[in-house]
Scaffold this motif. Structure first.
Motif, PDB file in Angstrom:
ATOM      1  N   ALA A   1      43.939  48.274  39.059  1.00  0.00           N
ATOM      2  CA  ALA A   1      45.605  49.109  40.146  1.00  0.00           C
ATOM      3  C   ALA A   1      45.922  47.906  41.221  1.00  0.00           C
ATOM      4  CB  ALA A   1      44.044  50.244  40.041  1.00  0.00           C
ATOM      5  N   ASP A   2      45.885  47.391  41.317  1.00  0.00           N
ATOM      6  CA  ASP A   2      46.132  46.388  42.493  1.00  0.00           C
ATOM      7  C   ASP A   2      47.003  45.228  42.470  1.00  0.00           C
ATOM      8  OD1 ASP A   2      46.617  45.314  45.298  1.00  0.00           O
ATOM      9  OD2 ASP A   2      44.991  46.032  45.967  1.00  0.00           O
ATOM     10  N   THR A   3      48.126  45.336  42.008  1.00  0.00           N
ATOM     11  CA  THR A   3      48.714  44.536  40.747  1.00  0.00           C
ATOM     12  C   THR A   3      49.352  43.501  41.863  1.00  0.00           C
ATOM     13  OG1 THR A   3      50.921  46.043  41.472  1.00  0.00           O
ATOM     14  CG2 THR A   3      50.232  45.592  39.392  1.00  0.00           C
ATOM     15  N   LYS A   4      48.960  43.907  43.575  1.00  0.00           N
ATOM     16  CA  LYS A   4      49.685  43.074  44.876  1.00  0.00           C
ATOM     17  C   LYS A   4      48.759  42.063  44.680  1.00  0.00           C
ATOM     18  CE  LYS A   4      51.499  43.198  49.202  1.00  0.00           C
ATOM     19  NZ  LYS A   4      52.339  41.430  49.582  1.00  0.00           N
ATOM     20  N   VAL A   5      47.355  42.085  45.125  1.00  0.00           N
ATOM     21  CA  VAL A   5      46.209  41.301  45.203  1.00  0.00           C
ATOM     22  C   VAL A   5      46.556  40.366  43.879  1.00  0.00           C
ATOM     23  CG1 VAL A   5      43.930  40.756  44.992  1.00  0.00           C
ATOM     24  CG2 VAL A   5      44.450  43.103  46.940  1.00  0.00           C
ATOM     25  N   ARG A   6      46.968  40.299  42.362  1.00  0.00           N
ATOM     26  CA  ARG A   6      46.357  39.637  41.490  1.00  0.00           C
ATOM     27  C   ARG A   6      48.429  38.875  41.975  1.00  0.00           C
ATOM     28  NH1 ARG A   6      44.073  42.238  35.825  1.00  0.00           N
ATOM     29  NH2 ARG A   6      45.253  40.778  34.907  1.00  0.00           N
ATOM     30  N   GLN A   7      49.553  39.556  42.250  1.00  0.00           N
ATOM     31  CA  GLN A   7      50.155  38.525  42.068  1.00  0.00           C
ATOM     32  C   GLN A   7      50.140  37.536  43.377  1.00  0.00           C
ATOM     33  OE1 GLN A   7      53.283  41.090  42.274  1.00  0.00           O
ATOM     34  NE2 GLN A   7      53.175  42.211  40.064  1.00  0.00           N
ATOM     35  N   ASP A   8      48.905  38.185  45.015  1.00  0.00           N
ATOM     36  CA  ASP A   8      50.054  37.043  45.949  1.00  0.00           C
ATOM     37  C   ASP A   8      48.721  36.147  45.640  1.00  0.00           C
ATOM     38  OD1 ASP A   8      52.112  38.737  46.571  1.00  0.00           O
ATOM     39  OD2 ASP A   8      50.990  40.263  48.096  1.00  0.00           O
TER      40      ASP A   8
ATOM     41  N   HIS B   1      42.707  31.643  51.026  1.00  0.00           N
ATOM     42  CA  HIS B   1      42.387  30.698  52.242  1.00  0.00           C
ATOM     43  C   HIS B   1      41.450  30.966  52.566  1.00  0.00           C
ATOM     44  CE1 HIS B   1      46.705  30.129  51.510  1.00  0.00           C
ATOM     45  NE2 HIS B   1      47.148  31.778  51.992  1.00  0.00           N
ATOM     46  N   GLY B   2      40.272  30.947  51.739  1.00  0.00           N
ATOM     47  CA  GLY B   2      38.811  30.192  53.024  1.00  0.00           C
ATOM     48  C   GLY B   2      38.550  31.477  53.136  1.00  0.00           C
ATOM     49  N   ARG B   3      39.357  33.180  53.331  1.00  0.00           N
ATOM     50  CA  ARG B   3      38.615  34.155  53.689  1.00  0.00           C
ATOM     51  C   ARG B   3      38.164  34.923  51.948  1.00  0.00           C
ATOM     52  NH1 ARG B   3      42.160  32.152  57.011  1.00  0.00           N
ATOM     53  NH2 ARG B   3      41.630  32.773  59.495  1.00  0.00           N
ATOM     54  N   ILE B   4      38.078  36.720  52.532  1.00  0.00           N
ATOM     55  CA  ILE B   4      37.849  37.718  51.552  1.00  0.00           C
ATOM     56  C   ILE B   4      39.432  38.466  51.842  1.00  0.00           C
ATOM     57  CG2 ILE B   4      36.801  39.492  50.739  1.00  0.00           C
ATOM     58  CD1 ILE B   4      34.849  36.763  50.058  1.00  0.00           C
ATOM     59  N   VAL B   5      40.322  38.491  50.217  1.00  0.00           N
ATOM     60  CA  VAL B   5      41.349  39.016  50.434  1.00  0.00           C
ATOM     61  C   VAL B   5      40.982  40.460  49.724  1.00  0.00           C
ATOM     62  CG1 VAL B   5      42.275  37.393  51.538  1.00  0.00           C
ATOM     63  CG2 VAL B   5      42.638  38.334  48.808  1.00  0.00           C
TER      64      VAL B   5
ATOM     65  N   LEU C   1      34.057  43.201  42.847  1.00  0.00           N
ATOM     66  CA  LEU C   1      34.934  42.271  42.420  1.00  0.00           C
ATOM     67  C   LEU C   1      35.367  41.536  44.058  1.00  0.00           C
ATOM     68  CD1 LEU C   1      37.550  42.388  39.626  1.00  0.00           C
ATOM     69  CD2 LEU C   1      35.315  41.073  39.447  1.00  0.00           C
ATOM     70  N   TYR C   2      34.837  40.232  44.729  1.00  0.00           N
ATOM     71  CA  TYR C   2      36.040  39.241  45.343  1.00  0.00           C
ATOM     72  C   TYR C   2      36.822  38.841  45.049  1.00  0.00           C
ATOM     73  CZ  TYR C   2      32.354  41.788  48.263  1.00  0.00           C
ATOM     74  OH  TYR C   2      30.998  42.727  48.634  1.00  0.00           O
ATOM     75  N   VAL C   3      37.908  38.629  45.930  1.00  0.00           N
ATOM     76  CA  VAL C   3      39.240  38.037  46.411  1.00  0.00           C
ATOM     77  C   VAL C   3      39.165  37.088  47.009  1.00  0.00           C
ATOM     78  CG1 VAL C   3      41.926  37.509  45.114  1.00  0.00           C
ATOM     79  CG2 VAL C   3      39.925  39.539  43.958  1.00  0.00           C
ATOM     80  N   MET C   4      38.941  35.966  46.942  1.00  0.00           N
ATOM     81  CA  MET C   4      39.483  34.759  48.226  1.00  0.00           C
ATOM     82  C   MET C   4      40.428  34.354  48.799  1.00  0.00           C
ATOM     83  SD  MET C   4      35.601  32.547  48.371  1.00  0.00           S
ATOM     84  CE  MET C   4      36.191  32.179  50.534  1.00  0.00           C
TER      85      MET C   4
ATOM     86  N   SER D   1      31.947  39.705  40.510  1.00  0.00           N
ATOM     87  CA  SER D   1      32.164  37.925  40.460  1.00  0.00           C
ATOM     88  C   SER D   1      33.081  37.712  41.828  1.00  0.00           C
ATOM     89  CB  SER D   1      33.807  38.138  38.952  1.00  0.00           C
ATOM     90  OG  SER D   1      32.711  38.415  38.020  1.00  0.00           O
ATOM     91  N   LEU D   2      33.432  36.039  41.555  1.00  0.00           N
ATOM     92  CA  LEU D   2      34.206  35.784  43.478  1.00  0.00           C
ATOM     93  C   LEU D   2      34.983  34.900  42.445  1.00  0.00           C
ATOM     94  CD1 LEU D   2      34.136  35.546  46.105  1.00  0.00           C
ATOM     95  CD2 LEU D   2      32.455  33.267  46.136  1.00  0.00           C
ATOM     96  N   LEU D   3      36.519  35.306  42.880  1.00  0.00           N
ATOM     97  CA  LEU D   3      37.952  35.517  42.324  1.00  0.00           C
ATOM     98  C   LEU D   3      38.625  34.793  43.144  1.00  0.00           C
ATOM     99  CD1 LEU D   3      39.192  38.545  39.888  1.00  0.00           C
ATOM    100  CD2 LEU D   3      37.396  36.293  39.876  1.00  0.00           C
ATOM    101  N   GLY D   4      39.875  33.543  42.453  1.00  0.00           N
ATOM    102  CA  GLY D   4      40.547  33.083  43.781  1.00  0.00           C
ATOM    103  C   GLY D   4      40.954  32.078  43.276  1.00  0.00           C
ATOM    104  N   ARG D   5      42.299  31.644  43.445  1.00  0.00           N
ATOM    105  CA  ARG D   5      42.865  30.075  42.703  1.00  0.00           C
ATOM    106  C   ARG D   5      42.394  28.568  43.728  1.00  0.00           C
ATOM    107  NH1 ARG D   5      47.520  32.231  45.606  1.00  0.00           N
ATOM    108  NH2 ARG D   5      49.326  33.324  43.513  1.00  0.00           N
ATOM    109  N   ASN D   6      42.059  28.048  42.626  1.00  0.00           N
ATOM    110  CA  ASN D   6      41.142  26.003  42.956  1.00  0.00           C
ATOM    111  C   ASN D   6      42.043  25.978  44.127  1.00  0.00           C
ATOM    112  OD1 ASN D   6      40.190  26.056  40.254  1.00  0.00           O
ATOM    113  ND2 ASN D   6      41.473  24.906  39.466  1.00  0.00           N
ATOM    114  N   GLY D   7      40.615  25.883  44.752  1.00  0.00           N
ATOM    115  CA  GLY D   7      40.288  25.268  45.746  1.00  0.00           C
ATOM    116  C   GLY D   7      41.006  26.200  47.338  1.00  0.00           C
ATOM    117  N   VAL D   8      40.457  27.363  47.404  1.00  0.00           N
ATOM    118  CA  VAL D   8      40.364  28.470  47.941  1.00  0.00           C
ATOM    119  C   VAL D   8      38.938  28.529  48.908  1.00  0.00           C
ATOM    120  CG1 VAL D   8      42.185  30.207  47.475  1.00  0.00           C
ATOM    121  CG2 VAL D   8      39.686  30.473  46.551  1.00  0.00           C
TER     122      VAL D   8
END
Length: 231
Positions: free
Chosen positions: A220-227, A206-210, A201-204, A31-38
């Motif tokens: 377990a990575d709450t910071k990734v979810r928050q940021d 600003h146009g990058r994989i973070v 899972l990958y999280v995007m 799955s490729l996750l992230g906010r709209n527009g990333v």
């Protein structure tokens, strides 16, 4: 199965993807996750050739960057777009038939399979696709792609705007696809579905994989979810 390396993409002068790199193995659900527009949808479009890619895209060890979408599809890469590109003036049955690569194709999926998974499509098999509800059109788009017997299918926001019952049906179809050994790249806003079926899972942002990792690592990575995900 799919290797994307240092992928860039542009809309006019706007630089959307900034060196995206990831991979999907055979039979894996990612799955490729992230906010709209990333850039999640742009990533899929660049892989499929709908947006000009700059970088390397290899499918089953073959470089496909620069090929036309129909050439990529014939290699076994399926794409379910977010905007439900059905043919409104054709019937449900005709739409499904158009998904086949060859008229006498025999593969992992048949029209009978589609009707078994989604009985509503069989009920409306001879109805013009343009009068279907949004959920029915989404079902039809996914099933038409599967009729092409892809080895990997990229699915962009399949549950967007659907009623809870339809969301559940889409989730069951995703599990059915995975059960037949087909790799999936899923772009999805609903974390419950992504977390339930994904191997990685990958999280995007600003146009990058973070972020890259397993579901337990993501949880377990709450910071990734928050940021990068929470509003």
């Amino acid at each position: 199965m799919l290797e994307v390396e240092n992928l860039h993409a542009y809309y006019g002068k706007s630089h959307i993807l900034h060196g995206v790199t990831f991979n999907i193995n055979r039979g894996e659900i990612v799955s490729l996750l992230g906010r709209n527009g990333v850039g999640r949808s742009t990533t899929i479009k660049a892989i499929m050739g709908d947006v000009q890619p700059f970088g390397s895209v290899r499918f089953r060890s073959r470089e496909i960057s620069g090929l036309k979408p129909h050439q990529i599809a014939r290699l076994g890469l399926g794409y379910v777009p977010e905007n439900r590109d059905i043919f409104p003036s054709l019937t449900v049955r005709q739409n499904l038939m158009l998904g086949q690569k060859w008229a006498k194709q025999t593969g992992r999926w048949s029209m009978g399979d589609m009707f078994k998974i989604f009985p509503r499509l069989e009920e409306r098999a001879d109805t013009m696709a343009g009068v279907l509800s949004g959920g029915e059109q989404q079902m039809l788009t996914m099933c038409r792609t599967l009729m092409g017997d892809p080895d990997l299918v990229m699915i962009d926001e399949p549950t967007e705007g659907l009623a809870p019952m339809m969301v559940e049906l889409v989730g069951k179809l995703l599990e059915e696809i995975a059960g037949r050994g087909i790799s999936i790249l899923l772009v999805e806003q609903k974390l419950t579905i992504a977390l339930k079926i994904s191997h990685r899972l990958y999280v995007m942002g600003h146009g990058r994989i973070v972020f890259e990792g397993s579901v337990p690592e993501f949880n377990a990575d709450t910071k990734v979810r928050q940021d990068w995900l929470e509003v």
